[in-house]
Design a protein around this motif. Structure first.
Motif, PDB file in Angstrom:
ATOM      1  N   MET A 160       5.470   7.505   2.612  1.00 37.47           N
ATOM      2  CA  MET A 160       4.135   7.112   2.972  1.00 37.47           C
ATOM      3  C   MET A 160       3.760   5.829   2.218  1.00 37.47           C
ATOM      4  O   MET A 160       2.652   5.728   1.232  1.00 37.47           O
ATOM      5  CB  MET A 160       3.166   8.216   2.713  1.00 37.47           C
ATOM      6  N   THR A 161       4.261   4.779   2.687  1.00 36.11           N
ATOM      7  CA  THR A 161       4.138   3.428   1.858  1.00 36.11           C
ATOM      8  C   THR A 161       4.785   2.313   2.794  1.00 36.11           C
ATOM      9  O   THR A 161       5.477   2.660   3.760  1.00 36.11           O
ATOM     10  CB  THR A 161       5.157   3.669   0.613  1.00 36.11           C
ATOM     11  N   GLU A 162       4.517   1.244   2.500  1.00 35.68           N
ATOM     12  CA  GLU A 162       4.884   0.100   3.249  1.00 35.68           C
ATOM     13  C   GLU A 162       6.409  -0.261   3.409  1.00 35.68           C
ATOM     14  O   GLU A 162       6.946  -0.796   4.209  1.00 35.68           O
ATOM     15  CB  GLU A 162       3.994  -1.198   3.088  1.00 35.68           C
ATOM     16  N   TYR A 163       7.015  -0.264   2.227  1.00 37.46           N
ATOM     17  CA  TYR A 163       8.423  -0.280   1.822  1.00 37.46           C
ATOM     18  C   TYR A 163       9.032   0.656   0.985  1.00 37.46           C
ATOM     19  O   TYR A 163       8.487   1.208  -0.115  1.00 37.46           O
ATOM     20  CB  TYR A 163       8.584  -1.692   1.073  1.00 37.46           C
ATOM     21  N   LEU A 164      10.230   1.111   1.291  1.00 36.70           N
ATOM     22  CA  LEU A 164      11.033   2.158   0.560  1.00 36.70           C
ATOM     23  C   LEU A 164      12.385   1.842   0.428  1.00 36.70           C
ATOM     24  O   LEU A 164      12.980   1.455   1.314  1.00 36.70           O
ATOM     25  CB  LEU A 164      10.954   3.279   1.200  1.00 36.70           C
ATOM     26  N   ILE A 198      -5.054   6.108  -1.699  1.00 35.57           N
ATOM     27  CA  ILE A 198      -4.341   4.811  -1.113  1.00 35.57           C
ATOM     28  C   ILE A 198      -4.395   3.974  -2.416  1.00 35.57           C
ATOM     29  O   ILE A 198      -5.561   3.574  -2.857  1.00 35.57           O
ATOM     30  CB  ILE A 198      -4.918   4.245   0.019  1.00 35.57           C
ATOM     31  N   LYS A 199      -3.385   3.596  -2.790  1.00 30.46           N
ATOM     32  CA  LYS A 199      -3.281   2.450  -3.975  1.00 30.46           C
ATOM     33  C   LYS A 199      -2.364   1.370  -3.614  1.00 30.46           C
ATOM     34  O   LYS A 199      -1.492   1.382  -2.686  1.00 30.46           O
ATOM     35  CB  LYS A 199      -2.682   3.067  -5.009  1.00 30.46           C
ATOM     36  N   SER A 200      -2.779   0.161  -4.064  1.00 31.90           N
ATOM     37  CA  SER A 200      -2.101  -0.963  -3.632  1.00 31.90           C
ATOM     38  C   SER A 200      -1.131  -1.507  -5.042  1.00 31.90           C
ATOM     39  O   SER A 200      -1.795  -1.388  -6.163  1.00 31.90           O
ATOM     40  CB  SER A 200      -2.916  -2.320  -3.165  1.00 31.90           C
ATOM     41  N   GLU A 201      -0.126  -2.157  -4.987  1.00 26.93           N
ATOM     42  CA  GLU A 201       0.588  -2.752  -5.996  1.00 26.93           C
ATOM     43  C   GLU A 201       1.628  -3.727  -5.655  1.00 26.93           C
ATOM     44  O   GLU A 201       1.579  -3.881  -4.319  1.00 26.93           O
ATOM     45  CB  GLU A 201       1.452  -1.686  -6.688  1.00 26.93           C
ATOM     46  N   GLN A 202       1.776  -4.655  -6.402  1.00 27.27           N
ATOM     47  CA  GLN A 202       2.833  -5.877  -6.091  1.00 27.27           C
ATOM     48  C   GLN A 202       4.314  -5.159  -5.746  1.00 27.27           C
ATOM     49  O   GLN A 202       4.836  -4.520  -6.320  1.00 27.27           O
ATOM     50  CB  GLN A 202       2.960  -6.766  -7.355  1.00 27.27           C
ATOM     51  N   LEU A 203       4.637  -5.987  -4.490  1.00 33.24           N
ATOM     52  CA  LEU A 203       5.761  -5.423  -4.152  1.00 33.24           C
ATOM     53  C   LEU A 203       6.971  -6.125  -4.966  1.00 33.24           C
ATOM     54  O   LEU A 203       6.913  -7.452  -4.965  1.00 33.24           O
ATOM     55  CB  LEU A 203       6.083  -5.687  -2.523  1.00 33.24           C
ATOM     56  N   LYS A 235       0.774  -1.254  -0.143  1.00 35.74           N
ATOM     57  CA  LYS A 235       0.185  -0.206   0.017  1.00 35.74           C
ATOM     58  C   LYS A 235       0.938   1.285   0.021  1.00 35.74           C
ATOM     59  O   LYS A 235       1.901   1.278   0.513  1.00 35.74           O
ATOM     60  CB  LYS A 235      -1.046  -0.075   1.202  1.00 35.74           C
ATOM     61  N   SER A 236       0.477   2.237  -0.677  1.00 32.97           N
ATOM     62  CA  SER A 236       1.070   3.661  -0.622  1.00 32.97           C
ATOM     63  C   SER A 236      -0.023   4.667  -0.772  1.00 32.97           C
ATOM     64  O   SER A 236      -1.199   4.458  -1.446  1.00 32.97           O
ATOM     65  CB  SER A 236       2.021   3.845  -2.051  1.00 32.97           C
ATOM     66  N   ILE A 237       0.346   5.783  -0.392  1.00 28.33           N
ATOM     67  CA  ILE A 237      -0.390   6.907   0.006  1.00 28.33           C
ATOM     68  C   ILE A 237      -0.004   7.976  -0.998  1.00 28.33           C
ATOM     69  O   ILE A 237       1.108   8.236  -1.045  1.00 28.33           O
ATOM     70  CB  ILE A 237      -0.677   7.497   1.245  1.00 28.33           C
TER      71      ILE A 237
END
Length: 334
Positions: free
Chosen positions: A118-122, A14-19, A2-4
């Motif tokens: 503002m994302t789960e992974y960076l 909020i959008k979701s994409e494959q990590l 998830k990322s904002i």
């Protein structure tokens, strides 16, 4: 993942994409845990942040844990607690060669010029990552904004027993006031909000607080032996406040603009010369400032109460939409 994303002024989703866990050789993939909400984020959402383009993932006051490292990275291990220096410098311009990486000619600030935290992974260059295994992760997210204040104070070359006026008792002003106090200065803080002033006095242990009004100069002199301060640090990012700073500083004094405004600042040149004022800007921070702040936290000189509001990740767009930013400092928890 998830990322904002701030797609345009006034619009955040909020959008979701494959990590994708592929990491560049010199990068560290960080699982983000805490994100401080900054005035930069608020201004970007409002459409009045300089150096900015949309769409953008905001967030640059960050802490998290190492998820994966590139093959050239040796100093970080899975699970290390870290904070991030969000200013990615080129390393070869004259500013960088003079150890002024904070104002690199080709700087890219995470969360401003490039997507932020503002994302789960960076994924971040390892040179911009600092271990903080000895600190609570939540406090790791306050290191960057406090480093902004520490850099401004360092720019001011504050001396012990000097009188310092900090204008603006927001998150940056808090750090400015606290670090000025730790250097042994007499610290006066001015703001329009009595609530912020009371919190600042408790948190920073400043000497005096003044509510900004038309009599502020007289109020300053009354509590400072009929003298104006030799240092004024403006942390408001407000055009009028920044211009008024010339009236607050004593002859031979220094003014440091820690706050930033997307506007023209005007002053009377004869006033500048009559007082022989030194006027300085303070942009971002350096590794020296980050190390200083981390050491102050380790020594117990910084209160965790810097954060006054906790926000869940999924509620961030609604928080920005409501536009109620009165709490002193908000931290987002993933």
């Amino acid at each position: 993942m998830k990322s904002i994303i701030c797609e345009k002024p006034g619009n955040m989703v909020i959008k979701s994409e494959q990590l994708n866990k592929k990491v560049s050789d010199d990068h560290v993939l960080i699982k983000i845990k805490y994100i401080g909400v900054c005035g930069t984020d608020i201004h970007a959402y409002g459409g009045n942040q300089p150096f900015f383009e949309y769409p953008r993932i905001l967030g640059h006051e960050l802490s998290g844990e190492v998820e994966k490292t590139g093959k050239l990275v040796e100093d970080f291990q899975y699970g290390d607690k870290v904070t991030i220096i969000p200013y990615v410098s080129c390393g070869h311009c004259l500013s960088c060669l003079n150890d002024k990486t904070n104002c690199c000619e080709n700087i890219e600030v995470i969360g401003v010029h490039k997507d932020g935290g503002m994302t789960e992974y960076l994924s971040v260059p390892y040179s911009n990552v600092i271990k903080i295994n000895d600190l609570p992760l939540k406090m790791g997210a306050m290191i960057e904004p406090l480093s902004i204040g520490a850099h401004g104070v360092r720019r001011a070359s504050i001396q012990q027993d000097e009188t310092v006026l900090v204008v603006g008792a927001g998150p940056i002003g808090l750090g400015v006031a606290r670090f000025s106090k730790l250097l042994g200065a007499k610290v006066i803080v001015a703001d329009l909000s009595e609530e912020r002033l009371k919190f600042c006095q408790e948190w920073s242990e400043c000497d005096e607080i003044i509510k900004s009004n038309e009599n502020i100069i007289e109020d300053i002199k009354e509590i400072n032996d009929n003298k104006l301060p030799t240092v004024v640090l403006d942390a408001t990012g407000n055009k009028n406040s920044m211009e008024q700073a010339f009236n607050y500083v004593n002859h031979g004094g220094r003014i440091v603009y820690v706050g930033l405004v997307k506007d023209n600042i005007q002053f009377v040149d004869s006033d500048l010369h009559a007082k022989e004022i030194t006027l300085m800007a303070s942009r971002n921070a350096t590794l020296t400032d980050f190390d200083f702040v981390i050491n102050q936290i380790k020594e117990g000189k910084i209160q965790e109460s810097y954060f006054t509001k906790r926000l869940e990740f999924d509620k961030v767009p609604n928080f920005f939409e409501q536009g109620v930013f009165k709490t002193n400092k908000t931290v987002i928890e993933i």
